[in-house]
Enzyme design. Structure first.
Site, PDB file in Angstrom:
ATOM      1  N   GLY A  92       0.792  -1.227   0.000  1.00  0.00           N
ATOM      2  CA  GLY A  92       0.000   0.000   0.000  1.00  0.00           C
ATOM      3  C   GLY A  92       0.823   1.274   0.000  1.00  0.00           C
ATOM      4  O   GLY A  92       0.283   2.362   0.217  1.00  0.00           O
ATOM      5  N   GLN A  93       2.130   1.163  -0.258  1.00  0.00           N
ATOM      6  CA  GLN A  93       2.971   2.360  -0.256  1.00  0.00           C
ATOM      7  C   GLN A  93       2.814   3.125  -1.558  1.00  0.00           C
ATOM      8  O   GLN A  93       2.929   2.556  -2.645  1.00  0.00           O
ATOM      9  CB  GLN A  93       4.446   1.969  -0.053  1.00  0.00           C
ATOM     10  CG  GLN A  93       5.376   3.170   0.097  1.00  0.00           C
ATOM     11  CD  GLN A  93       6.811   2.762   0.425  1.00  0.00           C
ATOM     12  OE1 GLN A  93       7.146   1.573   0.460  1.00  0.00           O
ATOM     13  NE2 GLN A  93       7.658   3.748   0.677  1.00  0.00           N
ATOM     14  N   HIS A  99       8.103   6.581   5.702  1.00  0.00           N
ATOM     15  CA  HIS A  99       7.372   7.441   6.639  1.00  0.00           C
ATOM     16  C   HIS A  99       6.521   6.570   7.547  1.00  0.00           C
ATOM     17  O   HIS A  99       6.050   5.497   7.146  1.00  0.00           O
ATOM     18  CB  HIS A  99       6.490   8.455   5.905  1.00  0.00           C
ATOM     19  CG  HIS A  99       5.612   7.851   4.853  1.00  0.00           C
ATOM     20  ND1 HIS A  99       6.089   7.497   3.600  1.00  0.00           N
ATOM     21  CD2 HIS A  99       4.299   7.505   4.867  1.00  0.00           C
ATOM     22  CE1 HIS A  99       5.103   6.985   2.890  1.00  0.00           C
ATOM     23  NE2 HIS A  99       3.998   6.965   3.638  1.00  0.00           N
TER      24      HIS A  99
HETATM   25  P1  5GP Z   1       1.710   5.787   1.702  1.00  0.00           P
HETATM   26  O1  5GP Z   1       0.520   5.288   0.925  1.00  0.00           O
HETATM   27  O2  5GP Z   1       2.926   5.939   0.831  1.00  0.00           O
HETATM   28  O3  5GP Z   1       1.977   5.004   2.955  1.00  0.00           O
HETATM   29  O4  5GP Z   1       1.301   7.192   2.252  1.00  0.00           O
HETATM   30  C1  5GP Z   1       1.537   8.389   1.590  1.00  0.00           C
HETATM   31  C2  5GP Z   1       0.729   9.446   2.300  1.00  0.00           C
HETATM   32  O5  5GP Z   1       1.240  10.714   1.901  1.00  0.00           O
HETATM   33  C3  5GP Z   1      -0.751   9.419   1.960  1.00  0.00           C
HETATM   34  O6  5GP Z   1      -1.512   9.247   3.139  1.00  0.00           O
HETATM   35  C4  5GP Z   1      -0.984  10.770   1.299  1.00  0.00           C
HETATM   36  O7  5GP Z   1      -2.216  11.331   1.657  1.00  0.00           O
HETATM   37  C5  5GP Z   1       0.166  11.605   1.799  1.00  0.00           C
HETATM   38  N1  5GP Z   1       0.592  12.646   0.884  1.00  0.00           N
HETATM   39  C6  5GP Z   1       0.847  12.489  -0.447  1.00  0.00           C
HETATM   40  N2  5GP Z   1       1.228  13.662  -0.979  1.00  0.00           N
HETATM   41  C7  5GP Z   1       1.226  14.563   0.036  1.00  0.00           C
HETATM   42  C8  5GP Z   1       1.532  15.950   0.086  1.00  0.00           C
HETATM   43  O8  5GP Z   1       1.883  16.606  -0.897  1.00  0.00           O
HETATM   44  N3  5GP Z   1       1.405  16.561   1.310  1.00  0.00           N
HETATM   45  C9  5GP Z   1       1.033  15.870   2.421  1.00  0.00           C
HETATM   46  N4  5GP Z   1       0.945  16.566   3.572  1.00  0.00           N
HETATM   47  N5  5GP Z   1       0.726  14.556   2.394  1.00  0.00           N
HETATM   48  C10 5GP Z   1       0.824  13.913   1.209  1.00  0.00           C
END
Ligand code: 5GP
Ligand code: ZN
Length: 112
Positions: A92-93, A99
């Site tokens: 789900g990344q 992070h």
């Molecule tokens: P992943 O799916 O990679 O674990 O999570 C990525 C997260 O980054 C998602 O929850 C998404 O909403 C957040 N995200 C993506 N782009 C941005 C951005 O430009 N600003 C912020 N604050 N969050 C972001």
């Protein structure tokens, strides 16, 4: 710094973010699409693609990130919280800069 990485760009200040905490190693900011009343991301300034590509030399940094979760959650008034690290497409990344998600503030987080 990795060219085109959205979180590296946020860390450089090229893209605005609602920051909660910053020091030499880490930036913490609110997720742009929160899935809970409080939802923030703990992001290292070092570009590490994912938990799967983290190295032994990242151990202290990863520990520091993890220990920030309860500290900042408490400061934001959360009595409990959930942490999540999505790893790889199948995990789900979406953003390939490691992070930790921290979320809470609602009584009905799904029980998964
Ligand atoms: P992943 O799916 O990679 O674990 O999570 C990525 C997260 O980054 C998602 O929850 C998404 O909403 C957040 N995200 C993506 N782009 C941005 C951005 O430009 N600003 C912020 N604050 N969050 C972001
Ligand atoms: Zn990056």
């Amino acid at each position: 710094m990795s060219a085109g990485c959205i979180f590296c760009r946020i860390i450089k200040g090229e893209i605005p973010s609602k920051n909660i905490f910053e020091d030499d190693d880490v930036l913490v900011f609110h997720d742009i699409h929160p899935i809970a009343p409080v939802h923030f991301l703990i992001v290292p300034k070092l570009h590490i693609e994912s938990l799967a590509s983290a190295k032994h030399s990242d151990q202290v940094l990863l520990g520091k990130m993890l220990l920030l979760a309860p500290k900042l959650a408490t400061e934001l008034g959360l009595e409990g919280f959930r942490t999540m690290i999505n790893t790889g497409r199948e995990g789900g990344q979406d953003v390939f800069h490691i992070h930790i998600h921290v979320f809470g503030g609602g009584a009905n987080l799904p029980k998964t």
